[in-house]
Motif scaffolding. Structure first.
Motif, PDB file in Angstrom:
ATOM      1  N   ASP A   8      -9.520 -22.393  -6.439  1.00 37.71           N
ATOM      2  CA  ASP A   8     -10.041 -23.762  -6.392  1.00 37.71           C
ATOM      3  C   ASP A   8      -9.577 -24.477  -7.652  1.00 37.71           C
ATOM      4  OD1 ASP A   8     -11.970 -26.111  -6.552  1.00 37.71           O
ATOM      5  OD2 ASP A   8     -12.697 -25.132  -4.736  1.00 37.71           O
ATOM      6  N   ASP A   9      -9.150 -25.736  -7.511  1.00 39.53           N
ATOM      7  CA  ASP A   9      -8.640 -26.462  -8.669  1.00 39.53           C
ATOM      8  C   ASP A   9      -9.753 -27.007  -9.554  1.00 39.53           C
ATOM      9  OD1 ASP A   9      -9.256 -28.311  -6.574  1.00 39.53           O
ATOM     10  OD2 ASP A   9      -8.186 -29.871  -7.663  1.00 39.53           O
ATOM     11  N   ARG A  14     -14.962 -23.133  -9.005  1.00 43.37           N
ATOM     12  CA  ARG A  14     -14.341 -21.805  -9.081  1.00 43.37           C
ATOM     13  C   ARG A  14     -15.217 -20.830  -9.870  1.00 43.37           C
ATOM     14  NH1 ARG A  14      -9.987 -23.339 -11.300  1.00 43.37           N
ATOM     15  NH2 ARG A  14     -10.139 -22.429 -13.388  1.00 43.37           N
ATOM     16  N   ALA A  15     -15.745 -21.301 -10.994  1.00 45.47           N
ATOM     17  CA  ALA A  15     -16.602 -20.448 -11.819  1.00 45.47           C
ATOM     18  C   ALA A  15     -17.897 -20.102 -11.097  1.00 45.47           C
ATOM     19  CB  ALA A  15     -16.902 -21.140 -13.152  1.00 45.47           C
ATOM     20  N   GLY A  16     -18.437 -21.074 -10.358  1.00 48.26           N
ATOM     21  CA  GLY A  16     -19.670 -20.814  -9.621  1.00 48.26           C
ATOM     22  C   GLY A  16     -19.483 -19.779  -8.540  1.00 48.26           C
ATOM     23  N   LEU A  17     -18.383 -19.881  -7.800  1.00 52.75           N
ATOM     24  CA  LEU A  17     -18.090 -18.901  -6.756  1.00 52.75           C
ATOM     25  C   LEU A  17     -17.869 -17.515  -7.343  1.00 52.75           C
ATOM     26  CD1 LEU A  17     -15.636 -21.049  -4.597  1.00 52.75           C
ATOM     27  CD2 LEU A  17     -17.944 -20.324  -3.943  1.00 52.75           C
ATOM     28  N   ALA A  18     -17.114 -17.481  -8.431  1.00 50.37           N
ATOM     29  CA  ALA A  18     -16.850 -16.194  -9.069  1.00 50.37           C
ATOM     30  C   ALA A  18     -18.137 -15.574  -9.600  1.00 50.37           C
ATOM     31  CB  ALA A  18     -15.839 -16.370 -10.202  1.00 50.37           C
ATOM     32  N   PHE A  27     -19.254  -6.606  -4.243  1.00 49.17           N
ATOM     33  CA  PHE A  27     -18.155  -7.558  -4.388  1.00 49.17           C
ATOM     34  C   PHE A  27     -17.551  -7.455  -5.784  1.00 49.17           C
ATOM     35  CE2 PHE A  27     -20.990  -9.312  -1.208  1.00 49.17           C
ATOM     36  CZ  PHE A  27     -20.122  -9.673  -0.188  1.00 49.17           C
ATOM     37  N   GLU A  28     -16.261  -7.690  -5.860  1.00 49.10           N
ATOM     38  CA  GLU A  28     -15.555  -7.697  -7.138  1.00 49.10           C
ATOM     39  C   GLU A  28     -14.597  -8.876  -7.156  1.00 49.10           C
ATOM     40  OE1 GLU A  28     -11.984  -5.180  -9.353  1.00 49.10           O
ATOM     41  OE2 GLU A  28     -13.317  -4.143  -7.952  1.00 49.10           O
ATOM     42  N   VAL A  29     -14.598  -9.649  -8.226  1.00 52.29           N
ATOM     43  CA  VAL A  29     -13.671 -10.772  -8.365  1.00 52.29           C
ATOM     44  C   VAL A  29     -12.346 -10.222  -8.877  1.00 52.29           C
ATOM     45  CG1 VAL A  29     -13.193 -12.969  -9.503  1.00 52.29           C
ATOM     46  CG2 VAL A  29     -15.526 -12.416  -8.784  1.00 52.29           C
ATOM     47  N   ALA A  30     -11.346 -10.198  -8.002  1.00 43.50           N
ATOM     48  CA  ALA A  30     -10.044  -9.663  -8.378  1.00 43.50           C
ATOM     49  C   ALA A  30      -9.298 -10.608  -9.307  1.00 43.50           C
ATOM     50  CB  ALA A  30      -9.203  -9.403  -7.127  1.00 43.50           C
ATOM     51  N   GLY A  31      -9.566 -11.926  -9.161  1.00 40.18           N
ATOM     52  CA  GLY A  31      -8.900 -12.900  -9.997  1.00 40.18           C
ATOM     53  C   GLY A  31      -9.312 -14.308  -9.620  1.00 40.18           C
ATOM     54  N   GLU A  32      -8.881 -15.286 -10.406  1.00 43.98           N
ATOM     55  CA  GLU A  32      -9.161 -16.693 -10.155  1.00 43.98           C
ATOM     56  C   GLU A  32      -7.876 -17.490 -10.295  1.00 43.98           C
ATOM     57  OE1 GLU A  32     -12.521 -18.309 -12.316  1.00 43.98           O
ATOM     58  OE2 GLU A  32     -13.270 -16.279 -12.709  1.00 43.98           O
ATOM     59  N   ALA A  33      -7.666 -18.443  -9.383  1.00 43.13           N
ATOM     60  CA  ALA A  33      -6.472 -19.282  -9.430  1.00 43.13           C
ATOM     61  C   ALA A  33      -6.870 -20.743  -9.326  1.00 43.13           C
ATOM     62  CB  ALA A  33      -5.521 -18.918  -8.290  1.00 43.13           C
ATOM     63  N   GLY A  34      -6.145 -21.607 -10.053  1.00 46.06           N
ATOM     64  CA  GLY A  34      -6.468 -23.020 -10.077  1.00 46.06           C
ATOM     65  C   GLY A  34      -5.594 -23.876  -9.182  1.00 46.06           C
TER      66      GLY A  34
END
Length: 236
Positions: A8-9, A14-18, A27-34
């Motif tokens: 999410d840009d 994005r931070a809230g979802l993660a 659940f595990e957050v594999a990564g975040e992309a903008g």
């Protein structure tokens, strides 16, 4: 453990979802992309199970990113769950046609989001068939003129319509199951309507997707409308 890539840009979203995923067991957050380009790179490198994909982002859109990720992915390919602000966003239609497994509204509650990720991870190709049905019907009723020239160009442009599928490859029962799925019925509802088991419904849908070279149930629903197997506005 379900590994999720969050795309999410908008940083706060994005931070809230993660944060929600990290706080939930299993659940595990594999990564975040903008943006879409970063999503393509991280998806290839991190190989997540599920990708929460925003649609409207600067640069590469979620539609293009979804298409690239699924085209280049090694098996098993990740499941893409599209995140959108509006349930009748025409861009979501493009994402489904590009191979996304389903979509979810951004204002959905935490429980619904986690349930959606779990459902997609488990192989359910369409999390909200009734909502997708409304989306496809609304989109199918629009003409090229009402969409305007902007819809045919730019990073958020819809992919060109798929070539008509050879429905003659399908058995009568497979066509019947596909038609009901395109009307938004769940596997359980289709099974009850046709007096068959849910497992049999799933088998028919899997064979249909294999015969027509479709990546997901979502694509099968889109194809049913594009080929005229199902007519928008008519009941089943």
């Amino acid at each position: 453990m379900t590994r999720v890539l969050v795309v999410d840009d908008q940083f706060l979203i994005r931070a809230g979802l993660a944060g929600l995923l990290r706080a939930a067991p299993g659940f595990e957050v594999a990564g975040e992309a903008g943006d879409g380009a970063e999503a393509v790179e991280l998806a290839a490198r991190l190989r997540p199970d599920v990708i929460l994909m925003d649609i409207r982002m600067p640069g590469m859109s979620g539609i293009v990113a979804t298409e690239k990720i699924l085209a280049e992915a090694e098996e098993p390919a990740p499941r893409v769950l599209v995140l959108t602000t509006f349930d009748l966003d025409e861009y979501v239609y493009g994402a489904l046609r590009a191979g996304a497994s389903g979509f979810l509204l951004k204002d959905s509650g935490p429980e619904r989001l986690l349930a959606a990720v779990t459902a997609v991870r488990g192989g359910d190709a369409l999390f909200a068939p009734s909502v997708t049905r409304r989306l496809v019907e609304a989109f199918a009723q629009r003409t090229e003129e009402t969409r305007g020239p902007a819809a045919g160009s730019g990073p958020d442009a819809l992919p060109p319509p798929a070539a008509p599928a050879d429905l003659e490859l399908l058995t009568d029962r497979e066509v019947e199951v596909l038609r009901l799925a395109a009307h938004g019925l769940s596997n359980a509802a289709i099974a009850e309507r046709l007096f068959i088991s849910g497992a049999t419904v799933k088998t028919h849908l899997n064979r249909t997707m294999s015969k027509l070279s479709l990546a997901s149930r979502a694509q099968a629903v889109v194809m049913a409308y594009e080929t005229g197997l199902v007519t928008p506005g008519r009941g089943c």
